[in-house]
Design an enzyme around this catalytic site. Structure first.
Site, PDB file in Angstrom:
ATOM      1  CE1 TYR A 146      37.280  23.515   9.579  1.00 47.83           C
ATOM      2  CE2 TYR A 146      36.015  22.210   8.023  1.00 47.83           C
ATOM      3  CZ  TYR A 146      36.437  22.456   9.317  1.00 47.83           C
ATOM      4  OH  TYR A 146      36.004  21.650  10.337  1.00 47.83           O
ATOM      5  CG  ASP A 241      40.537  19.520   1.534  1.00 51.42           C
ATOM      6  OD1 ASP A 241      39.714  18.664   1.133  1.00 51.42           O
ATOM      7  OD2 ASP A 241      40.469  20.065   2.656  1.00 51.42           O
ATOM      8  CE  LYS A 269      32.032  18.840   3.496  1.00 48.54           C
ATOM      9  NZ  LYS A 269      32.882  19.989   3.584  1.00 48.54           N
TER      10      LYS A 269
HETATM   11  C1  LIG Z   1      33.981  19.819   4.809  1.00 47.68           C
HETATM   12  C2  LIG Z   1      35.412  19.920   4.504  1.00 47.68           C
HETATM   13  C3  LIG Z   1      36.386  19.233   5.239  1.00 47.68           C
HETATM   14  C4  LIG Z   1      36.057  18.467   6.486  1.00 47.68           C
HETATM   15  O1  LIG Z   1      35.235  17.380   6.249  1.00 47.68           O
HETATM   16  P1  LIG Z   1      34.415  16.742   7.490  1.00 47.68           P
HETATM   17  O2  LIG Z   1      33.744  15.564   6.884  1.00 47.68           O
HETATM   18  O3  LIG Z   1      33.491  17.805   7.963  1.00 47.68           O
HETATM   19  O4  LIG Z   1      35.410  16.355   8.521  1.00 47.68           O
HETATM   20  C5  LIG Z   1      37.685  19.282   4.813  1.00 47.68           C
HETATM   21  N1  LIG Z   1      38.038  19.997   3.725  1.00 47.68           N
HETATM   22  C6  LIG Z   1      37.140  20.683   3.009  1.00 47.68           C
HETATM   23  C7  LIG Z   1      37.581  21.442   1.805  1.00 47.68           C
HETATM   24  C8  LIG Z   1      35.799  20.685   3.384  1.00 47.68           C
HETATM   25  O5  LIG Z   1      34.920  21.422   2.686  1.00 47.68           O
END
Ligand SMILES: *Cc1c(COP(=O)(O)O)cnc(C)c1O
Length: 432
Positions: A146, A241, A269
């Site tokens: 994701y 990511d 995060k």
């Molecule tokens: C949470 C997440 C996102 C998206 O981040 P948001 O702040 O919710 O837009 C993208 N990549 C990874 C791996 C994530 O865990």
């Protein structure tokens, strides 16, 4: 035994009139586990407290940011000190500079970065940079990974292994989904084959180096290195990511843990400490192509917000405490080993995956290494277990496809209480 959640219930009824599903982000609605979400009153350390006064040991941690636990005194203090001077300036501020220096130190692969406001924004910007810098259009992603809700990521594999992607959501134009190719995670040959066929058209490959959005799945030995070599050979950019793994699986993220240097990294995060923050960055020759140094456009009215920077910097400062990651790793091992033992004692087939402060619990007796493995697990068993744990004051992510997170605020006795709760939850969930 049933918790009193009447205030949460009332709030949820009201919320549903104004918000789709009563929530501002879908997974919060408890749709996949059933039942209704609880509403938070406050949080402190390892615990969330709901509006009915129930306390939960929290393994979600606001979906990742709260690695130091909730409302950590030094984070709260930094925010309070910063906000009295103003909430947003629209001109540069010193905290942005401090953040840039800090990120470059923690992740040497990203000497330059740009702050944004969410992980989604970071990944969208990263693929624009990859396309702009290479002059190519195709993006490669992995099944089960994701990267936020951008159009180019809400794409599933087409019918054949080498076909182009299909929209995973109404509203994603098929011609755009066509530009995203999807690979099975941990499959060496599928990646080689895809690059042999399309390598010269691929702008970038984006991956969660440890997958945390299909529960928790670790890369096989040599897999990330394989992808690094394919990208280098074909002139595509490797995008890690690390929105989730950044500063959760080690002080330098998954890239440090596995010794791989990506071209571009996305963060979020933890770097916001609970405030809305994201970032992307990479090599100087790439980042100099971003406006205003270069022609690739990307901007943000609130990017580098001082209060958000203060929360992030205060959180990142805590990572330097001696033994910070060792303690997290020990606690994760204590938890996962304990859950496996409790399951075995109850006659339930369970396996775990773990990496430092993140883990996955799977209702299967097989090793879980791919999206297909994860979706083959007993989801109904997880859902019963989830509710059994919630009733016993332990909050796990309300979906079988989310990783669990530990925080440094959790003590061994919190872990042991969780294992004790699991003994009951396994028993109840599987009593027939
Ligand atoms: C949470 C997440 C996102 C998206 O981040 P948001 O702040 O919710 O837009 C993208 N990549 C990874 C791996 C994530 O865990």
């Amino acid at each position: 035994m049933s918790l009193d959640t009447s205030r949460s219930h009332d709030l949820f009824q009201r919320a549903r009139q104004f918000m789709p599903g009563g929530v501002n982000s879908p997974v919060r609605a408890f749709k996949s586990v059933g039942g209704e979400p609880f509403f938070a009153q406050r949080a402190e350390g390892a615990y969330l407290y709901d509006v009915d006064g129930n306390r939960y040991i929290d393994y979600v941690g606001s979906w990742g940011p709260m690695i130091a636990g909730h409302a950590h005194p030094s984070v709260i203090e930094a925010v309070q000190k910063t906000l009295v001077d103003g909430l947003s300036f629209g001109v540069p501020n010193a905290l942005e500079v401090a953040m840039g220096e800090r990120l470059a130190e923690l992740m040497p692969s990203m000497p330059m970065q740009r702050m944004v406001n969410s992980g989604t924004e970071a990944t969208l910007s990263a693929i624009r940079l990859a396309r702009g810098a290479t002059g190519r259009t195709l993006i490669v992603k992995f099944e089960g990974c994701y990267h936020g809700h951008g159009d180019s990521f809400l794409v599933k594999a087409g019918s054949g292994a080498l076909t182009f992607g299909q929209p995973n959501s109404p509203g994603v134009p098929a011609p755009l989904a066509d530009l995203t190719l999807t690979l099975p995670y941990n499959d060496f040959d599928a990646a080689t084959t895809l690059f042999d066929a399309h390598g010269g058209e691929i702008a970038g490959l984006i991956i969660e180096p440890i997958a945390g959005n299909m529960n928790c799945i670790l890369p096989k030995d040599g897999y990330l290195q394989h992808l690094r070599e394919l990208c280098t050979k074909h002139g595509a950019l490797l995008i890690f990511d690390e929105v989730m793994t950044g500063f959760r699986v080690s002080r330098g993220g998954a890239q440090q843990r596995y010794g791989i240097t990506p071209d571009i990294t996305t963060l979020g995060k933890i770097i916001g400490g609970g405030m809305p923050v994201g970032a992307y960055g990479g090599r100087e020759d790439l980042m100099r192509q971003i406006a205003p140094d270069g022609p690739i456009y990307q901007a943000g009215t609130l990017s580098g917000n001082p209060v958000a920077m203060a929360a992030g910097l205060a959180t990142l400062a805590l990572l330097d405490e001696p033994g910070f990651y060792e303690r997290l790793e020990q606690n994760t091992n204590r938890l996962c080993d304990g859950l496996e033992t409790a399951a075995r004692d109850a006659g339930v087939a369970v396996t775990t995956n773990r990496s430092c402060a993140m883990f996955g619990l799977f209702f299967t007796d097989k090793k879980v290494e791919s999206f297909a493995d994860a979706t083959a697990c007993d989801i109904n068993a997880f859902n019963r277990f989830f509710h059994g744990m919630l009733q016993r004051g332990v909050y796990l992510a309300p979906s079988a496809y989310e990783a669990g997170f530990l925080s440094s605020a959790m003590s061994e006795s919190d872990i042991d209480a969780t294992i004790e709760a699991a003994r009951g939850a396994f028993r109840d969930a599987f009593a027939d």
